[in-house]
Write an enzyme that holds these catalytic residues in place. Structure first.
Site, PDB file in Angstrom:
ATOM      1  N   LYS A  55      31.680  43.902  45.953  1.00 53.23           N
ATOM      2  CA  LYS A  55      30.708  44.796  45.322  1.00 53.23           C
ATOM      3  C   LYS A  55      29.263  44.533  45.746  1.00 53.23           C
ATOM      4  O   LYS A  55      28.426  45.438  45.696  1.00 53.23           O
ATOM      5  CB  LYS A  55      30.816  44.688  43.801  1.00 53.23           C
ATOM      6  CG  LYS A  55      32.061  45.330  43.198  1.00 53.23           C
ATOM      7  CD  LYS A  55      31.963  46.837  43.188  1.00 53.23           C
ATOM      8  CE  LYS A  55      33.069  47.473  42.357  1.00 53.23           C
ATOM      9  NZ  LYS A  55      32.940  48.937  42.288  1.00 53.23           N
ATOM     10  N   SER A  80      32.391  46.421  34.436  1.00 57.80           N
ATOM     11  CA  SER A  80      33.113  45.352  33.738  1.00 57.80           C
ATOM     12  C   SER A  80      32.807  43.990  34.328  1.00 57.80           C
ATOM     13  O   SER A  80      33.175  42.969  33.767  1.00 57.80           O
ATOM     14  CB  SER A  80      34.628  45.607  33.810  1.00 57.80           C
ATOM     15  OG  SER A  80      35.063  45.569  35.161  1.00 57.80           O
ATOM     16  N   GLU A 204      47.268  50.737  43.102  1.00 61.48           N
ATOM     17  CA  GLU A 204      46.777  50.668  41.732  1.00 61.48           C
ATOM     18  C   GLU A 204      47.763  49.934  40.838  1.00 61.48           C
ATOM     19  O   GLU A 204      48.964  49.894  41.131  1.00 61.48           O
ATOM     20  CB  GLU A 204      46.635  52.075  41.139  1.00 61.48           C
ATOM     21  CG  GLU A 204      45.455  52.869  41.587  1.00 61.48           C
ATOM     22  CD  GLU A 204      45.436  54.201  40.860  1.00 61.48           C
ATOM     23  OE1 GLU A 204      44.464  54.447  40.120  1.00 61.48           O
ATOM     24  OE2 GLU A 204      46.376  54.998  41.021  1.00 61.48           O
ATOM     25  N   GLY A 208      47.543  52.033  35.184  1.00 62.15           N
ATOM     26  CA  GLY A 208      46.388  52.915  35.326  1.00 62.15           C
ATOM     27  C   GLY A 208      46.411  53.613  36.665  1.00 62.15           C
ATOM     28  O   GLY A 208      45.613  53.315  37.556  1.00 62.15           O
ATOM     29  N   ASP A 210      45.697  56.662  37.698  1.00 56.97           N
ATOM     30  CA  ASP A 210      44.975  57.937  37.748  1.00 56.97           C
ATOM     31  C   ASP A 210      44.611  58.354  39.166  1.00 56.97           C
ATOM     32  O   ASP A 210      44.690  59.534  39.516  1.00 56.97           O
ATOM     33  CB  ASP A 210      43.713  57.859  36.891  1.00 56.97           C
ATOM     34  CG  ASP A 210      42.817  56.700  37.305  1.00 56.97           C
ATOM     35  OD1 ASP A 210      43.214  55.543  37.065  1.00 56.97           O
ATOM     36  OD2 ASP A 210      41.737  56.944  37.864  1.00 56.97           O
ATOM     37  N   SER A 305      39.814  41.873  47.181  1.00 58.41           N
ATOM     38  CA  SER A 305      38.517  42.396  46.759  1.00 58.41           C
ATOM     39  C   SER A 305      37.593  41.385  46.107  1.00 58.41           C
ATOM     40  O   SER A 305      36.375  41.566  46.129  1.00 58.41           O
ATOM     41  CB  SER A 305      38.721  43.584  45.820  1.00 58.41           C
ATOM     42  OG  SER A 305      39.568  43.228  44.743  1.00 58.41           O
TER      43      SER A 305
END
Length: 320
Positions: A55, A80, A204, A208, A210, A305
């Site tokens: 990030k 988060s 994923e 979750g 989506d 990640s």
């Protein structure tokens, strides 16, 4: 108004912008993992990135391109944890004040690190974080640095994959964890430029999925509640408006993995490869490690990640 979407050239520009600022993280191998999967697996280890996660790349890329007026007013984000830390450090390096809206269930280690980088933290219920963030923007004039639905964030995130291709050459497949879609969007743009034949696969938590459903249906699917998954970095309820069209164009496939598969994979990474990674990282490797994904090519990349994990919580998972 039609959205302006990021392009592969934006990732190339971000690579130059981050040179000497972001860590060029290592690529790790495992003979055991290769034998188990039947492929050569190349792990891009963003757990060794600044703030312990990819990030930082997108955050620095985004803040560095703000106007002087925007920098003077300060930046804000909801996160988060990993985007929170990345933005807090990027803002500190560039002399910009940062405010982070964090869900009350964010890992303590991520809250502490975010505060340590100098950001002001506002805590709220996870479902309210976007509304609280918008209230602060309207009240103080902050610039919102969205954690994934932002072209500069996407391009910066893609520099991890860009480096992987530079180091190991073209790949047959690249597996990437998916939350809101920033990392996979950027990774897919990098693949389009650096390894056009590479099939990018998003992974994923099944709890979750989506993004999987959105990608298959070409329509953003919004989950009614925050996903109940140990992969706290992937607890998003929907993908971004900029992310889905990029994914539809450049991502070859999507899949999901169980909580048990995430833990099993994380256990291997910790105990056999001696790498401290968070559950969100293990998500990307899980379909290969557990054999749930078939047809991966002989040369495969995986983006790990980050490594910002609550040690006590992880010990309980791995020992259970």
């Amino acid at each position: 108004m039609e959205l302006i979407l990021p392009q592969p050239a934006d990732v190339a520009a971000a690579v130059q912008r981050l040179a000497g600022v972001a860590n060029r993280t290592p690529v790790m191998r495992s003979r055991t993992l290769d034998a188990l999967t039947g492929s050569q697996i190349f792990l891009k280890c963003e757990n060794f990135q600044r703030v312990g996660a990819f990030k930082f790349r997108g955050a620095y890329n985004a803040v560095s391109q703000l106007s002087d007026a925007q920098k003077g007013a300060g930046v804000i984000a909801h996160s988060s944890g990993n985007h929170a830390q990345g933005l807090a450090l990027a803002a500190r390096l560039l002399g910009v004040a940062a405010t982070i809206v964090m869900p009350d269930n964010s890992p303590a280690i991520k809250k502490a690190a975010t505060a340590g980088y100098g950001a002001e933290i506002i805590t709220c219920a996870a479902v309210d974080r976007e509304a609280v963030c918008q209230e602060q923007v309207e009240r103080h004039g902050y610039t919102l640095i969205h954690p994934y639905d932002n072209n500069q964030i996407i391009a910066g995130a893609g520099t991890a994959a860009w480096e992987l291709f530079e180091e190991v050459g073209p790949l047959d497949h690249l597996f990437v964890p998916v939350g809101g879609g920033g990392l996979i969007s950027g990774s897919a743009l990098a693949a389009a430029a650096q390894s056009p034949g590479c099939k990018v696969v998003g992974v994923e938590p099944a709890a979750g999925d989506d993004a999987n459903r959105s990608w298959r249906g070409n329509e953003i699917v919004r989950l009614p509640a925050v996903p109940d998954t140990i992969a706290d970095g992937l607890r998003t309820r929907y993908v971004g408006e900029r992310n889905l069209p990029v994914m539809r164009r450049y991502v070859a496939d999507m899949t999901s993995v169980s909580e048990a598969a995430i833990i099993e994979t994380m256990r291997f990474l910790w105990t056999r490869m001696k790498m401290v990674v968070e559950p969100s990282s293990a998500v990307a490797l899980a379909p290969l490690f557990t054999g749930s994904y078939h047809g991966a090519g002989p040369k495969v990349g995986v983006i790990l990640s980050g490594g910002n994990v609550d040690i006590a919580a992880a010990a309980a998972m791995l020992g259970g």
